[in-house]
Each structure stands twice: as C-alpha cells, then as structure tokens.
Design a protein around this motif. Structure first.
Motif, PDB file in Angstrom:
ATOM      1  N   TYR A 131       0.835  -1.205   0.000  1.00 35.36           N
ATOM      2  CA  TYR A 131       0.000   0.000   0.000  1.00 35.36           C
ATOM      3  C   TYR A 131       0.871   1.257   0.000  1.00 35.36           C
ATOM      4  CZ  TYR A 131      -2.606   3.888   2.115  1.00 35.36           C
ATOM      5  OH  TYR A 131      -3.145   5.120   2.392  1.00 35.36           O
ATOM      6  N   TRP A 132       0.608   2.139  -0.948  1.00 35.89           N
ATOM      7  CA  TRP A 132       1.198   3.481  -0.967  1.00 35.89           C
ATOM      8  C   TRP A 132       0.155   4.461  -0.480  1.00 35.89           C
ATOM      9  CZ3 TRP A 132       4.445   0.230  -3.183  1.00 35.89           C
ATOM     10  CH2 TRP A 132       5.767   0.625  -3.420  1.00 35.89           C
ATOM     11  N   GLU A 133       0.576   5.398   0.366  1.00 35.71           N
ATOM     12  CA  GLU A 133      -0.358   6.412   0.841  1.00 35.71           C
ATOM     13  C   GLU A 133      -0.980   7.131  -0.357  1.00 35.71           C
ATOM     14  OE1 GLU A 133       2.173  10.051   2.284  1.00 35.71           O
ATOM     15  OE2 GLU A 133       3.326   8.221   2.603  1.00 35.71           O
ATOM     16  N   ASP A 134      -2.213   7.588  -0.164  1.00 37.69           N
ATOM     17  CA  ASP A 134      -3.017   8.084  -1.286  1.00 37.69           C
ATOM     18  C   ASP A 134      -2.724   9.539  -1.604  1.00 37.69           C
ATOM     19  OD1 ASP A 134      -4.510   5.635  -1.579  1.00 37.69           O
ATOM     20  OD2 ASP A 134      -5.466   6.175   0.303  1.00 37.69           O
ATOM     21  N   GLY A 135      -1.506   9.821  -2.007  1.00 39.39           N
ATOM     22  CA  GLY A 135      -1.157  11.182  -2.389  1.00 39.39           C
ATOM     23  C   GLY A 135       0.153  11.601  -1.773  1.00 39.39           C
ATOM     24  N   ALA A 136       0.914  12.411  -2.506  1.00 34.40           N
ATOM     25  CA  ALA A 136       2.260  12.777  -2.070  1.00 34.40           C
ATOM     26  C   ALA A 136       2.252  13.679  -0.844  1.00 34.40           C
ATOM     27  CB  ALA A 136       2.999  13.465  -3.218  1.00 34.40           C
ATOM     28  N   ALA A 137       1.113  14.300  -0.527  1.00 29.19           N
ATOM     29  CA  ALA A 137       1.060  15.234   0.588  1.00 29.19           C
ATOM     30  C   ALA A 137       0.516  14.601   1.867  1.00 29.19           C
ATOM     31  CB  ALA A 137       0.210  16.449   0.211  1.00 29.19           C
ATOM     32  N   SER A 138       0.512  13.283   1.921  1.00 27.48           N
ATOM     33  CA  SER A 138      -0.088  12.606   3.068  1.00 27.48           C
ATOM     34  C   SER A 138       0.862  12.470   4.248  1.00 27.48           C
ATOM     35  CB  SER A 138      -0.588  11.217   2.641  1.00 27.48           C
ATOM     36  OG  SER A 138      -1.504  11.335   1.575  1.00 27.48           O
ATOM     37  N   GLY A 139       2.123  12.801   4.060  1.00 29.26           N
ATOM     38  CA  GLY A 139       3.058  12.845   5.175  1.00 29.26           C
ATOM     39  C   GLY A 139       3.425  11.501   5.751  1.00 29.26           C
ATOM     40  N   GLY A 140       3.376  10.468   4.965  1.00 30.37           N
ATOM     41  CA  GLY A 140       3.786   9.156   5.458  1.00 30.37           C
ATOM     42  C   GLY A 140       2.810   8.523   6.425  1.00 30.37           C
ATOM     43  N   ARG A 141       1.549   8.903   6.323  1.00 30.95           N
ATOM     44  CA  ARG A 141       0.510   8.335   7.173  1.00 30.95           C
ATOM     45  C   ARG A 141      -0.644   7.839   6.300  1.00 30.95           C
ATOM     46  NH1 ARG A 141       1.020  10.121  12.654  1.00 30.95           N
ATOM     47  NH2 ARG A 141      -1.187   9.722  13.011  1.00 30.95           N
ATOM     48  N   ILE A 142      -1.434   6.948   6.842  1.00 32.29           N
ATOM     49  CA  ILE A 142      -2.619   6.463   6.132  1.00 32.29           C
ATOM     50  C   ILE A 142      -3.605   7.613   6.013  1.00 32.29           C
ATOM     51  CG2 ILE A 142      -4.567   4.871   6.274  1.00 32.29           C
ATOM     52  CD1 ILE A 142      -2.548   3.020   7.881  1.00 32.29           C
ATOM     53  N   THR A 143      -4.065   7.864   4.806  1.00 29.98           N
ATOM     54  CA  THR A 143      -4.894   9.037   4.555  1.00 29.98           C
ATOM     55  C   THR A 143      -6.302   8.885   5.113  1.00 29.98           C
ATOM     56  OG1 THR A 143      -3.650   9.267   2.493  1.00 29.98           O
ATOM     57  CG2 THR A 143      -5.623  10.627   2.725  1.00 29.98           C
ATOM     58  N   ASN A 144      -6.888   7.706   4.912  1.00 29.15           N
ATOM     59  CA  ASN A 144      -8.270   7.449   5.320  1.00 29.15           C
ATOM     60  C   ASN A 144      -8.316   6.023   5.861  1.00 29.15           C
ATOM     61  OD1 ASN A 144     -11.027   6.562   5.273  1.00 29.15           O
ATOM     62  ND2 ASN A 144     -11.532   8.202   3.833  1.00 29.15           N
ATOM     63  N   MET A 145      -8.392   5.872   7.181  1.00 27.86           N
ATOM     64  CA  MET A 145      -8.288   4.549   7.785  1.00 27.86           C
ATOM     65  C   MET A 145      -9.445   3.638   7.382  1.00 27.86           C
ATOM     66  SD  MET A 145      -6.380   2.550   9.542  1.00 27.86           S
ATOM     67  CE  MET A 145      -5.207   3.595  10.436  1.00 27.86           C
ATOM     68  N   MET A 170       1.917  -1.231   4.623  1.00 30.08           N
ATOM     69  CA  MET A 170       2.183   0.150   4.206  1.00 30.08           C
ATOM     70  C   MET A 170       3.633   0.305   3.794  1.00 30.08           C
ATOM     71  SD  MET A 170       1.495   3.758   6.184  1.00 30.08           S
ATOM     72  CE  MET A 170       1.675   5.307   5.288  1.00 30.08           C
ATOM     73  N   ASN A 171       3.836   1.005   2.715  1.00 27.07           N
ATOM     74  CA  ASN A 171       5.157   1.375   2.236  1.00 27.07           C
ATOM     75  C   ASN A 171       5.648   2.619   2.984  1.00 27.07           C
ATOM     76  OD1 ASN A 171       7.354   1.573   0.011  1.00 27.07           O
ATOM     77  ND2 ASN A 171       6.345   3.569  -0.099  1.00 27.07           N
ATOM     78  N   GLU A 172       6.828   2.537   3.574  1.00 30.21           N
ATOM     79  CA  GLU A 172       7.518   3.682   4.182  1.00 30.21           C
ATOM     80  C   GLU A 172       6.625   4.523   5.109  1.00 30.21           C
ATOM     81  OE1 GLU A 172       9.576   5.815   1.066  1.00 30.21           O
ATOM     82  OE2 GLU A 172      11.025   4.184   0.824  1.00 30.21           O
TER      83      GLU A 172
END
Length: 348
Positions: A131-145, A170-172
């Motif tokens: 899983y890659w976070e859903d957007g480059a501005a998500s700060g390395g966190r899951i965007t929508n749990m 989760m990736n990175e």
C-alpha cells in the motif's frame, strides 16, 4: 462490512492457544526449531518493483508503466506476462512487488489490474502487494483509515488463500513514531486475518529503514519484515560504512527480512563491479548486495519500470528500458554490472 471485520478480537486469542498447543507438542524439539516462520533465508525472493511512471504516490488508481487504464483483464495479463518473461530471462527474477492504493482497489480498474497479479502467480512468481499512501502530501501516514481497511479486506479476501501472494500493509510509514507504527501494524494483523502472518511483510520504522523496533516487538514474531536502504538516506560513505549501517538496522532479524527497495543510477555508465571505492552509489550497491548474499536475504530492486521521471522521462534508477507496443512489450537492461550485482545479492 466484510467477513473479516467480524472476528477481529479473537485472532490474538487463537494465536495464543495455537502457540501453547504447539509448544506442548514440540517441546522436545525446542532447541532445533525457530519461533519465526522465516527462520530460513528469504533469498527465494528475487525480484523487482513495477511502478507507475511518476511514482506511486497518487490520488488516482495506480497504472504501472506499460499498462493503460483502458486495458482489459486479458490485455493486462498479456502485457504482464511479456514483462515477467524478460525479468526472468535476463536476470532470473521470480518476484514482483506491485503497488496498490484505495483508489485502485475501489475502482473498476482493479478488475483489470488483477491480471498483473494473476499472471505472476500462475507462472510461479511471488507477488508482494504494498500500500502506498493516497497522495504525495499525506506525510507518510494512512490518509483514510476506513478506506484503507476496506481496501485491505477486499484484497486479503481475494488473495489470502493464494500462497504466492504476500501483503505489505504500508510502504515507508515515516509519518508515524515507532510506537504509533507498531500499533497500526499490529492492528492490521488483527483486522485482516485472511492474510496469514507468515505472508505479511511489516515495514521498518521511518522510511522502512530500521527493523530493530519491529524485530523486538513480539506482536510481529510470526511475520516477515520489509526494509529499504538507499545511498541518499545518508551522507556519502565508503563501502564498510554503508555495509555496517545496513547490518545494524537489520538488527537480529535478517532471516525474516526482504529488502523491498534499494537502487542506484543505472543510466550513466557506473561500473558496479569496481572496487576502487571512489563512487558513493557503487559503494552502496556493493555493500548491500554483499550483505544480502551473506545473510541469505531476498530483495525487490527499485524499480524495474516506472518511478520518478525527473527531466529525462524515466527513473534513472530503473533497471530496464521498455520498448514495444500493445502486448508485445520488451525489456532491455540499462546497466549490466548493476544487474550482475543484483543477481549476486540473490545468491546467483
């Protein structure tokens, strides 16, 4: 609500009971066996990341390089088989790491994209779904749990019974503290019980850089581990500084670890056979592949295709150049010495 979401509280209890039963049955053999499912080497993982051109941080469904969002399932399968043919014939690969995000799995594209997974497993390849976070501005966190759990429930329900498919929650996960990430990952194991622990790859802390906190947490004793290492993570170093740093971050868990990302420039003629010690990228690649070979670790190089384009239209770390059209896709190695070092790391 998926069937997975009903049984979350009982999974740890079942694990505990099974552990107690196994310890009683196998007590005479305790000195001969490992508590980890990956007590043996992981170098059966010999592969690549197949990424979207421009990288996998996206607010849209992920379409890896060579595929088109208009492709059918059968077209994706045919294209994927062409790519896997060349990965296998040129360097002996048997594994692909594929990206997913919530937009991919919730869209109609998922029905076609599954062709890349199915083509791989049907030919005997291992597949790591990450899983890659859903957007480059998500700060390395899951965007929508909620969307994250819905995505993983769907994926693990569909592929949990396929022994060739592995799951990387989760990736990175660099937006979380060590304690936060370990709680998130442990909750993922509880929640998504269709994914066997032995086929889960839990990323290290930070940019999946450090396995020691994960390795020391008993909640992950039954899992595999995912680590990343790049020269740009650190200051310029000689061979031994790169190697010793990588070995330290593995902790005591190399036997459970897969290097799911590492890479270096493959388009500028660097000689990765060189022992002169004058180039930081060469020092790094030589160091990590020597360590992987010695530790019996598998890896998926970043990337085969796709990745950041910069101003040249492709990722300068990419191992392959892509040519052909339609389903007649062909890969050619950009740097043979780099490919040789990859095979060396795999123990080939």
């Amino acid at each position: 609500m998926s069937s997975e979401q009903h049984a979350r509280p009982g999974r740890r209890l079942r694990h505990l009971l099974l552990t107690i039963i196994a310890s009683l049955v196998l007590m005479p053999m305790v000195a001969l066996t490992s508590a980890s499912p990956a007590g043996a080497a992981t170098n059966s993982f010999k592969g690549f990341n197949w990424a979207e051109l421009g990288d996998n941080f996206s607010t849209s469904p992920l379409v890896v390089q060579g595929l088109s969002s208009s492709d059918s399932y059968d077209t994706v399968r045919a294209k994927a088989n062409a790519v896997y043919d060349d990965m296998a014939s040129t360097v002996g690969a048997n594994t692909v790491r594929l990206p997913i995000n919530t937009h991919t799995v919730s869209s109609n594209w998922w029905n076609a994209y599954r062709g890349a997974i199915d083509a791989a497993t049907d030919r005997g390849f291992k597949v790591i779904l990450a899983y890659w976070e859903d957007g480059a501005a998500s700060g390395g966190r899951i965007t929508n749990m909620a969307a994250f759990n819905t995505m993983w429930s769907k994926v693990t329900n569909q592929y949990g019974s396929n022994s060739r498919v592995y799951f990387e929650p989760m990736n990175e996960p660099h937006g979380y503290s060590s304690a936060e990430w370990r709680d998130v990952a442990a909750d993922w194991l509880d929640y998504h019980y269709s994914a066997p622990d032995a086929r889960a790859l839990i990323g290290g802390t930070g940019y999946s850089q450090d396995l020691r906190p994960i390795c020391g947490d008993s909640r992950f004793n039954g899992t595999m581990l995912s680590i990343h290492d790049y020269a740009f993570f650190y200051a310029e170093r000689d061979y031994w500084a790169h190697r010793n740093g990588f070995e330290a971050r593995l902790g005591n868990c190399a036997s459970r670890a897969v290097m799911t990302e590492f890479g270096a420039p493959m388009n500028n003629g660097l000689n990765y056979h060189s022992t002169a010690g004058t180039d930081n990228f060469v020092n790094h690649i030589r160091a990590v592949t020597d360590e992987m070979r010695e530790q019996g670790m598998g890896s998926t190089y970043w990337p085969a295709l796709g990745g950041k384009t910069g101003n040249i239209g492709y990722d300068w770390y990419s191992m392959f150049a892509l040519s052909g059209s339609g389903t007649n896709l062909n890969l050619s190695i950009r740097n043979q010495s780099g490919a040789d070092r990859l095979r060396h790391g795999w123990g080939l």
